[in-house]
Design an enzyme around this catalytic site. Structure first.
Site, mmCIF file in Angstrom:
data_model
loop_
_atom_site.group_PDB
_atom_site.id
_atom_site.type_symbol
_atom_site.label_atom_id
_atom_site.label_comp_id
_atom_site.label_asym_id
_atom_site.label_seq_id
_atom_site.Cartn_x
_atom_site.Cartn_y
_atom_site.Cartn_z
ATOM 1 N N GLY A 173 -96.902 -11.478 -69.108
ATOM 2 C CA GLY A 173 -95.496 -11.154 -68.932
ATOM 3 C C GLY A 173 -94.753 -11.424 -70.220
ATOM 4 N N SER A 196 -85.066 -15.293 -71.415
ATOM 5 C CA SER A 196 -84.171 -15.978 -72.359
ATOM 6 C C SER A 196 -84.941 -16.870 -73.318
ATOM 7 C CB SER A 196 -83.137 -16.804 -71.588
ATOM 8 O OG SER A 196 -82.248 -15.963 -70.880
ATOM 9 N N GLU A 197 -85.996 -17.517 -72.820
ATOM 10 C CA GLU A 197 -86.794 -18.393 -73.681
ATOM 11 C C GLU A 197 -87.475 -17.607 -74.798
ATOM 12 O OE1 GLU A 197 -85.797 -20.251 -69.973
ATOM 13 O OE2 GLU A 197 -86.799 -18.342 -70.375
ATOM 14 N N GLU A 202 -87.533 -7.682 -69.682
ATOM 15 C CA GLU A 202 -87.443 -7.251 -71.084
ATOM 16 C C GLU A 202 -87.355 -8.440 -72.035
ATOM 17 O OE1 GLU A 202 -85.042 -3.836 -72.095
ATOM 18 O OE2 GLU A 202 -85.096 -3.156 -70.007
ATOM 19 N N PRO A 212 -100.198 -9.372 -64.425
ATOM 20 C CA PRO A 212 -100.126 -10.679 -63.752
ATOM 21 C C PRO A 212 -100.212 -11.857 -64.713
ATOM 22 C CG PRO A 212 -101.518 -9.191 -62.496
ATOM 23 C CD PRO A 212 -101.174 -8.475 -63.761
ATOM 24 N N PHE A 222 -91.935 2.167 -67.416
ATOM 25 C CA PHE A 222 -92.451 1.443 -68.581
ATOM 26 C C PHE A 222 -93.429 0.395 -68.060
ATOM 27 C CE2 PHE A 222 -91.968 -1.964 -71.821
ATOM 28 C CZ PHE A 222 -92.117 -1.245 -72.999
ATOM 29 N N ALA A 223 -94.736 0.595 -68.310
ATOM 30 C CA ALA A 223 -95.775 -0.251 -67.719
ATOM 31 C C ALA A 223 -96.419 -1.129 -68.784
ATOM 32 C CB ALA A 223 -96.829 0.608 -67.022
ATOM 33 N N TRP A 267 -95.022 -6.055 -61.835
ATOM 34 C CA TRP A 267 -93.584 -6.103 -62.093
ATOM 35 C C TRP A 267 -93.128 -4.844 -62.842
ATOM 36 C CZ3 TRP A 267 -93.154 -9.702 -58.844
ATOM 37 C CH2 TRP A 267 -93.929 -10.854 -58.882
ATOM 38 N N GLN A 286 -53.479 -24.427 -62.020
ATOM 39 C CA GLN A 286 -53.870 -24.443 -63.430
ATOM 40 C C GLN A 286 -55.389 -24.433 -63.603
ATOM 41 O OE1 GLN A 286 -53.443 -27.989 -66.119
ATOM 42 N NE2 GLN A 286 -51.874 -26.700 -67.091
#
Length: 382
Positions: free
Chosen positions: A129, A364-365, A361, A126, A121-122, A154, A274
């Site tokens: 992203g 998180s941001e 993919e 640079p 999957f391209a 990547w 504990q």
């Protein structure tokens, strides 16, 4: 109301996948950062790649999200390398399956499902992203086809893949509305690349397109409609990234529970402390919450919920599960102590493997942005 209890069929599927992975795939793992073709061929022969698309026949059907999540979670508990190889086959070829011409599907999908062809999957570049709509790889008309010029970065399975789902700029200055998707064979003239060394030994690389020609049969979907192809693929696979995270976290927690039961400290097992027992309880609760979010997102996809709802649930599942997995693996390393830092230890491998999940993919941001945009919906409030 979504029912989270797995059916008997799903439980049988999980049992089959776990036994198959443990017996057949673990001996083939190499962890050398390059495409493992013997491993892929074995997964094809065993039917695991076909199962990733939700099918059982020679020609897979459109992917079933919950089955994909269960498959990735289960295999991740046994071998992160095998799980990654399986997932990349699906991610790289799903744009072809969902949007390719009949000829393109017939050429590539049977080979991908059998493990004979490696897919990739391209999308990323640079300077594109997290902001994938800013991609610059040019696709310029040349007769009935196009010439592709630019760079991708990547890209998992690069530079060794046999076929790439490539997203290129066909209309300048149009952001996501000017992107087109193509299926590009890896041996096409003008296409070259190099592998990249990563924190975790993962097949990933850079691609250079020097006037690469693709014909009209390479088109995936409509001209200038490629961004939607990419997003539909990611909406399916993002919850399954959460499944991968849950599987790795489960593997770490299982190893840690066994460790604290047997590790002797102050005249008794470590588990009697504990602070340790409560830490295990917290990690297990995080894991179960992550698992339920992943299953809910997958169930929403399979039920055909509105695309916007699917996207939000997928983002939530990917965000929470990957962040939780990082915390769980880190906590398990802490409970193991120095032994978990030794090269080759299961926890040392998981500690490196889990970090990338919060980035690829959609970092998180980006997931938080998707969730907030949907909930706040500033346009609707005007």
């Amino acid at each position: 109301m979504v029912e989270f209890r797995l059916s008997a069929e799903h439980q049988r599927f999980v049992g089959w996948a776990r036994a198959t992975a443990a017996e057949q795939l673990v001996p083939l793992a190499r962890h050398d950062g390059r495409v493992n073709r013997p491993l892929l061929r074995a997964m094809g022969d065993l039917g695991l790649l076909r199962a990733a698309f939700g099918g059982t026949g020679d020609q897979p059907r459109d992917a079933a999200a919950l089955q994909l999540c269960l498959l990735r979670e289960t295999i991740a508990q046994v071998s992160a390398e095998a799980e990654t190889a399986l997932a990349l086959q699906g991610l790289g070829s799903y744009p072809i399956l969902q949007s390719g011409t009949a000829e393109c599907v017939a050429r590539w999908i049977p080979q991908v499902v059998s493990g004979q062809a490696v897919a990739a999957f391209a999308l990323s570049e640079p300077d594109a992203g997290s902001d994938a709509a800013a991609l610059k790889l040019r696709a310029e008309r040349d007769g009935a086809g196009w010439r592709l010029t630019g760079e991708k970065m990547w890209i998992s399975n690069a530079p060794d893949a046999d076929v790439y789902s490539v997203f290129a700029r066909t209309t300048p200055d149009a952001r996501g509305k000017g992107v087109t998707a193509f299926a590009v064979p890896g041996d096409t003239d003008g296409l070259s690349g190099e592998p990249l060394d990563m924190l975790s030994p993962h097949p990933i690389g850079r691609l250079v397109f020097d006037g690469v020609y693709v014909g009209p049969d390479a088109l995936l979907g409509e001209v200038d409609g490629g961004f939607a192809v990419a997003m539909r693929t990611l909406d399916l696979f993002r919850p399954s990234v959460g499944g991968f995270a849950v599987g790795m976290a489960q593997s770490a927690l299982d190893a840690t529970v066994a460790h604290v039961r047997t590790r002797q400290v102050h005249g008794g097992p470590l588990a009697r402390q504990q602070a340790v027992a409560h830490r295990i309880a917290d990690l297990a609760t995080q894991l179960e919450a992550a698992r339920l979010l992943v299953y809910a997102a997958a169930a929403a996809y399979d039920a055909g919920d509105q695309p916007r709802d699917q996207r939000r649930r997928s983002a939530m599942a990917k965000l929470f599960a990957t962040e939780a997995a990082q915390q769980i693996v880190d906590g398990c390393v802490q409970l193991h102590g120095a032994v978990a830092l030794r090269s080759g230890h299961l926890l040392e491998q998981l500690y490196r493997d889990v970090r990338s999940l919060r980035i690829y993919e959609g970092a998180s941001e980006i997931q938080r942005t998707i969730i907030a945009r949907d909930l706040i919906d500033l346009d609707a409030s005007r």
